[in-house]
Design an enzyme around this catalytic site. Structure first.
Site, PDB file in Angstrom:
ATOM      1  N   ASN A 182       0.843  -1.189   0.000  1.00  0.00           N
ATOM      2  CA  ASN A 182       0.000   0.000   0.000  1.00  0.00           C
ATOM      3  C   ASN A 182       0.877   1.238   0.000  1.00  0.00           C
ATOM      4  O   ASN A 182       2.024   1.197   0.455  1.00  0.00           O
ATOM      5  CB  ASN A 182      -0.908   0.015   1.235  1.00  0.00           C
ATOM      6  CG  ASN A 182      -2.002  -1.027   1.149  1.00  0.00           C
ATOM      7  OD1 ASN A 182      -2.612  -1.212   0.109  1.00  0.00           O
ATOM      8  ND2 ASN A 182      -2.244  -1.711   2.256  1.00  0.00           N
ATOM      9  N   ASP A 191      -4.282  -6.420   2.344  1.00  0.00           N
ATOM     10  CA  ASP A 191      -5.379  -7.348   2.625  1.00  0.00           C
ATOM     11  C   ASP A 191      -5.072  -8.769   2.155  1.00  0.00           C
ATOM     12  O   ASP A 191      -5.592  -9.738   2.716  1.00  0.00           O
ATOM     13  CB  ASP A 191      -6.665  -6.874   1.940  1.00  0.00           C
ATOM     14  CG  ASP A 191      -7.200  -5.583   2.542  1.00  0.00           C
ATOM     15  OD1 ASP A 191      -7.024  -5.384   3.756  1.00  0.00           O
ATOM     16  OD2 ASP A 191      -7.775  -4.781   1.793  1.00  0.00           O
TER      17      ASP A 191
END
Length: 400
Positions: free
Chosen positions: A206, A274
């Site tokens: 991210n 995730d």
């Protein structure tokens, strides 16, 4: 033994507050040794500082009498804490770049003690890229900060740059000496991204610099907390003074958090991937000439926030999550809070147009049982200060 403070007074109009600061510190039993920069003498006199401190005031680097009695090296190390108030833009620049051109900057270079600065300057000077770079350098070096606050200034402008009020500086000094509102409390802070390997040279991640998590950890320590800082591969260095656990993957982060328990509070500011790649290669993947990408198999990563929120034992008194959203921010974050079982969610809009992801500013909404409270856009350091104070008040049994 009473705490000993070496107070460096910079040359700004806010120097008048330093006299009240001396008085307040002495009321608390601390001894204060004042040092005036050459410019500070235009705003406060050595006589007034000396009278309030009941100590000799220092100002000249090449004073042979002082060098014979107490050299600048000894002076820099005789205190328990070095405080710079006000810390002007010029003094911060000299600190960040290692200058030692007068007594104040030489003491700051020579000291082996913690340093706390209270910046004070015009709002445009505070917002200038050079000042932001210098501030980041100083924080990376472990320098503690308090303020500046937002308000009207002597120059007639309004904004951030006003030196923190004396009670706030006193609280920061007490926290730096281990006497703040979070003294004796343990807080876990996660920060930065996680990297999930595809092969030895590629990974899924991210876009997180770790700036907000680092600022929050530093703010909590300024309030006296013992902080365990669990960080992924962030571009911002971890704050000095924290117990640092460096990790790469989400599973490593989960293990580091669990190992750090018990804690009074846990703040999950990290941008955790995730998903992870199940069939990550042990050598660099090569193109095979067919034009087809490799078939990657994915598995869900552990949900650290939800797991800690639902611990039957060792659940922290306060669990705070972050929600980086690109649309319907409050709605998605409110649903996330209910789904995860945490106490608060700090939500923000990280759409590309906001410039928040990886930037120096943030605009958050604090979501709790009390509802959604929108905060104005401000520097990430100021968000951290405000959130840290809320955490301290809540752990003490107050309202948020």
């Amino acid at each position: 033994m009473a705490a000993r403070i070496l107070l460096i007074i910079g040359g700004g109009i806010a120097a008048y507050k330093s006299l009240d600061l001396i008085r307040r510190l002495r009321e608390r039993g601390m001894s204060v040794t004042p040092v005036l920069t050459p410019a500070a003498g235009h705003f406060v006199t050595p006589l007034s500082a000396s009278a309030l401190a009941a100590e000799k005031v220092y100002g000249e680097l090449f004073d042979l009498t002082d060098e014979a009695e107490m050299g600048h090296i000894e002076l820099s190390r005789a205190a328990d804490l070095v405080v710079v108030a006000p810390a002007t833009a010029d003094l911060m620049a000299r600190m960040a770049n290692g200058h030692a051109s007068d007594l104040a900057s030489t003491l700051l270079m020579a000291t082996d003690k913690p340093v706390l600065i209270a910046p004070a300057m015009n709002v445009r000077m505070w917002e200038h890229p050079a000042t932001r770079r210098n501030l980041a350098t100083l924080r990376g070096d472990g320098v503690l900060t308090v303020g500046p606050d937002e308000g009207a200034m002597a120059c007639g402008e309004f904004g951030f740059g006003r030196m923190a009020e004396v009670p706030e500086i006193v609280a920061a000094i007490e926290a730096a000496l281990g006497a703040g509102p979070l003294a004796g409390r343990h807080v876990i802070v996660t920060s930065g991204p996680t990297h999930e390997p595809i092969d030895p040279v590629r990974y899924i991640a991210n876009r997180s610099s770790g700036m907000q998590g680092t600022a929050l950890a530093a703010a909590l320590m300024r309030l006296g907390a013992r902080v365990t800082f669990v960080t992924g591969p962030a571009s911002v260095p971890p704050p000095q003074g924290a117990v640092v656990a460096r990790v790469e993957t989400a599973r490593q982060m989960r293990d580091a958090v669990m190992a750090a328990l018990p804690a009074d509070a846990a703040v999950f500011a990290a941008a955790v991937a995730d998903w992870r790649v199940l069939n990550a290669a042990d050598r660099k993947m090569k193109k095979d000439g067919t034009g087809r990408p490799p078939a990657l198999e994915f598995a869900e990563n552990p949900d650290i926030l939800a797991e800690v929120s639902r611990l039957p034992v060792q659940r922290p008194q306060l669990v705070v999550g972050f929600a980086a959203e690109t649309d319907d921010v409050v709605e998605h974050a409110t649903a996330k809070r209910a789904r995860k079982g945490c106490d608060w969610i700090v939500a923000n809009d990280v759409s590309e147009s906001t410039g928040i992801m990886g930037g120096a500013e943030n605009q958050v909404t604090l979501i709790s049982d009390a509802g959604a409270e929108a905060w104005p856009r401000m520097g990430k350091e100021m968000v951290a200060e405000q959130l840290a104070r809320r955490i301290a008040a809540t752990l003490a049994g107050g309202d948020i």
